[in-house]
Design a protein around this motif. Structure first.
Motif, short mmCIF file in Angstrom:
data_model
loop_
_atom_site.label_atom_id
_atom_site.label_comp_id
_atom_site.label_asym_id
_atom_site.label_seq_id
_atom_site.Cartn_x
_atom_site.Cartn_y
_atom_site.Cartn_z
N GLY A 161 0.80 -1.22 0.00
CA GLY A 161 0.00 0.00 0.00
C GLY A 161 0.83 1.27 0.00
N ARG A 162 2.11 1.19 0.38
CA ARG A 162 2.96 2.38 0.31
C ARG A 162 3.48 2.53 -1.11
N THR A 163 3.77 3.75 -1.51
CA THR A 163 4.34 3.89 -2.86
C THR A 163 5.85 3.62 -2.81
N GLU A 164 6.39 3.31 -3.97
CA GLU A 164 7.84 3.08 -4.07
C GLU A 164 8.59 4.33 -3.58
N ARG A 165 8.09 5.49 -3.98
CA ARG A 165 8.75 6.74 -3.58
C ARG A 165 8.73 6.94 -2.06
N ASP A 166 7.58 6.61 -1.44
CA ASP A 166 7.49 6.72 0.03
C ASP A 166 8.53 5.85 0.72
N VAL A 167 8.64 4.62 0.22
CA VAL A 167 9.57 3.68 0.87
C VAL A 167 11.02 4.16 0.67
N ALA A 168 11.33 4.63 -0.54
CA ALA A 168 12.69 5.12 -0.82
C ALA A 168 13.01 6.32 0.08
N LEU A 169 12.05 7.21 0.19
CA LEU A 169 12.27 8.40 1.02
C LEU A 169 12.43 8.01 2.49
N ALA A 170 11.57 7.10 2.95
CA ALA A 170 11.66 6.67 4.35
C ALA A 170 13.03 6.05 4.64
N LEU A 171 13.52 5.30 3.66
CA LEU A 171 14.83 4.65 3.84
C LEU A 171 15.95 5.69 3.89
N PRO A 183 22.48 9.31 1.28
CA PRO A 183 22.52 8.00 0.63
C PRO A 183 23.73 7.95 -0.30
N SER A 184 24.36 6.80 -0.48
CA SER A 184 25.55 6.77 -1.33
C SER A 184 25.17 6.79 -2.82
N PHE A 185 23.89 6.62 -3.13
CA PHE A 185 23.36 6.79 -4.50
C PHE A 185 21.85 6.89 -4.35
N ASP A 186 21.15 7.21 -5.45
CA ASP A 186 19.68 7.31 -5.38
C ASP A 186 19.09 5.94 -5.09
N THR A 187 18.33 5.86 -4.01
CA THR A 187 17.76 4.59 -3.58
C THR A 187 16.82 4.02 -4.65
N ILE A 188 16.94 2.72 -4.90
CA ILE A 188 16.04 2.04 -5.84
C ILE A 188 15.01 1.24 -5.05
N VAL A 189 13.74 1.48 -5.32
CA VAL A 189 12.67 0.63 -4.80
C VAL A 189 11.82 0.31 -6.01
N ALA A 190 11.80 -0.95 -6.44
CA ALA A 190 11.13 -1.31 -7.69
C ALA A 190 10.27 -2.54 -7.46
N ILE A 207 2.77 -0.23 -3.78
CA ILE A 207 3.31 -1.58 -3.82
C ILE A 207 2.18 -2.55 -3.47
N GLU A 208 2.04 -3.58 -4.32
CA GLU A 208 0.90 -4.50 -4.12
C GLU A 208 1.34 -5.81 -3.46
N LYS A 209 0.37 -6.41 -2.76
CA LYS A 209 0.61 -7.75 -2.20
C LYS A 209 0.87 -8.75 -3.32
N GLY A 210 1.71 -9.73 -3.03
CA GLY A 210 1.98 -10.76 -4.03
C GLY A 210 3.11 -10.39 -4.98
N GLN A 211 3.65 -9.16 -4.85
CA GLN A 211 4.74 -8.74 -5.74
C GLN A 211 6.10 -8.92 -5.05
N LEU A 212 7.11 -8.99 -5.90
CA LEU A 212 8.48 -8.86 -5.38
C LEU A 212 8.85 -7.38 -5.40
N VAL A 213 9.67 -6.97 -4.43
CA VAL A 213 10.17 -5.60 -4.42
C VAL A 213 11.70 -5.65 -4.30
N THR A 214 12.38 -5.00 -5.24
CA THR A 214 13.84 -4.92 -5.18
C THR A 214 14.23 -3.58 -4.55
N ILE A 215 15.02 -3.66 -3.51
CA ILE A 215 15.49 -2.45 -2.82
C ILE A 215 17.02 -2.43 -2.88
#
Ligand code: ZN
Ligand code: ZN
Length: 358
Positions: A161-171, A183-190, A207-215
Motif C-alpha cells: 500500500g505504500r508507494t515506491e517513492r514513500d519507501v525510498a524516502l523513508a529509507l 545515501p551513497s546513490f539514489d535509492t532504488i525501490v522497484a 506496492i501490491e501484495k503478491g509482488q516482489l520488491v527490489t530495494i
C-alpha cells in the motif's frame, strides 16, 4: 608506513611523468583529507602542493595532511598550477584523463606554455584506493551496518500500500537519522514488473501484495559508501517468483564462494553467471557481477567478464547478480564483501533469503 602521497609519488616514474596534477576531488580527499569542492594537488620532484581558493583556507588548514605544502589561496586553480610549475625546466606533467575536461586541458596547456608536456594518465590514484586500510574498512563496515539497520526499520513498517517513492524516502531519512551524511546513490525501490529495470527510479505507485520488491540502497558515512540489494516478497508470492529468487540467490552464493585474493574478476563473474546460464536465463542477466566500493560507490575493480584484474587483499567489492524478466519481474541480490589474505568477509548483514514483508 608510508603515506598515500608517498606511495603515489613513488609511482610517477612508472607513469612516465615528472609531476602529476590530481584534480579529481575524491582522489584529493583520499590523498590529503580535504573534503571541500575546489582544490588541486601537484606532486613530484620536491613538490607536494595543495592549492585551493580563499573560501577553503580555514578548512584546508584543519584537514589537509601536514606533509602537503598549502599554497596561498588563488583566484582560480589554473593560476595556482601555473605558479607551481613556474621556474622549473622542461617538464612532463601528468593529468588525470578521466577527470580533466577538454576545456580544462586546453586552458592548462595555454597557461603552462611550451616547456610543459601534458601527459594523459589513466589511473594514478585509483589503484592505491583499491587497497583499503583498516580505518577505511571500519568506515565501510559502519556504513553497511547503518544501512542495514535503516532497512530493518523501514521494513518493520510494512510495504503493502505504500508507494515506491514513500519507501525510498523513508529509507533515506532513516539512514540520515542514523548518522549517514547522505545515501551513497539514489535509492532504488522497484516493485512487480518494474523490478525488471536494473536501475529503476521509484514511482508514485503503490506496492501490491503478491509482488516482489527490489530495494538497492546504501549509506555514505565519513565519506565511505555502502551498497546492498535485497529482493523481498510482499506477503506470499507465487512459485515462479520464488524460483527466480532462489536462482539468483544460488548465483550470488556461488559468486561469494568464488571470491578470493588471486582470482581474476572475470573468473568470479563467470562462476556466478554460469548458475544463471544453466537455468536458461543468461540473456536476463545483462550487467557485470559487481564493482569496488569505497569513497565512491562505484570504483575499481569491475567484476565483469572482460576484467582480467586480479583480486587482492583489501579489495571491497559487491557481488550482485540479477535476473530481469521484462514486463514480469526482477530479482537482484547484492552483498558487500571484503577480500582478505586468506578469506572473505561479507559486510552486509540483512538476510538475503526470500523474506516476506506484509
Ligand atoms: Zn547496489
Ligand atoms: Zn552495486
Amino acid at each position: 608506513m608510508s603515506s598515500r602521497a608517498d606511495r603515489l609519488t613513488a609511482r610517477l616514474e612508472e607513469l612516465g611523468v615528472d609531476r602529476l596534477i590530481v584534480s579529481d576531488l575524491v582522489n584529493i580527499r583520499y590523498l590529503t583529507g580535504f573534503t571541500g569542492s575546489s582544490a588541486v594537488v601537484v606532486l613530484g620532484g620536491e613538490q607536494r602542493l595543495f592549492i585551493t581558493d580563499s573560501r577553503y583556507v580555514t578548512q584546508a588548514r584543519e584537514q589537509v595532511e601536514a606533509s602537503f605544502e598549502r599554497c596561498p589561496p588563488v583566484p582560480d586553480l589554473l593560476s595556482g598550477l601555473a605558479e607551481a610549475m613556474d621556474g622549473a625546466g622542461a617538464l612532463r606533467v601528468g593529468f588525470e584523463e578521466a577527470h580533466l575536461t577538454v576545456r580544462g586541458h586546453r586552458r592548462l596547456a595555454e597557461r603552462l606554455g611550451e616547456r610543459v608536456t601534458l601527459v594523459a594518465v589513466e589511473a594514478a590514484v585509483e589503484p592505491l584506493r583499491r587497497v583499503k586500510d583498516g580505518e577505511e574498512i571500519s568506515r565501510i563496515r559502519a556504513a553497511a551496518a547503518l544501512a542495514d539497520d535503516a532497512l530493518a526499520g523501514v521494513l518493520a513498517e510494512g510495504l503493502a500500500g505504500r508507494t515506491e517513492r514513500d519507501v525510498a524516502l523513508a529509507l533515506e531519512v532513516a539512514m540520515r537519522q542514523r548518522g549517514a551524511q547522505r545515501p551513497s546513490f539514489d535509492t532504488i525501490v522497484a516493485s512487480g514488473p518494474h523490478g525488471a529495470l536494473p536501475h529503476a527510479s521509484p514511482r508514485d505507485v503503490p506496492i501490491e501484495k503478491g509482488q516482489l520488491v527490489t530495494i538497492d540502497w546504501g549509506a555514505e558515512l565519513d565519506g565511505y559508501c555502502s551498497d546492498c540489494t535485497r529482493t523481498v516478497g510482499v506477503g506470499a508470492v507465487d512459485d515462479h517468483a520464488r524460483e527466480i529468487h532462489a536462482l539468483v540467490l544460488a548465483a550470488e552464493r556461488a559468486g561469494l564462494a568464488a571470491l578470493a585474493a588471486g582470482r581474476t574478476c572475470a573468473e568470479v563473474d563467470a562462476t556466478a553467471r554460469e548458475v544463471i546460464l544453466a537455468a536458461g536465463h543468461g540473456e536476463h542477466f545483462g550487467h557485470g557481477l559487481g564493482h569496488g566500493v569505497g569513497l565512491d560507490v562505484h570504483e575499481a575493480p569491475r567484476l565483469s567478464g572482460r576484467s582480467e584484474e586480479i583480486l587482492g587483499a583489501g579489495d571491497v567489492v559487491t557481488v550482485e547478480p540479477g535476473v530481469y524478466l521484462p514486463d514480469r519481474l526482477g530479482v537482484r541480490i547484492e552483498d558487500l564483501v571484503l577480500v582478505g589474505e586468506t578469506g572473505t568477509e561479507v559486510l552486509s548483514s540483512h538476510p538475503a533469503d526470500l523474506q516476506s514483508v506484509e
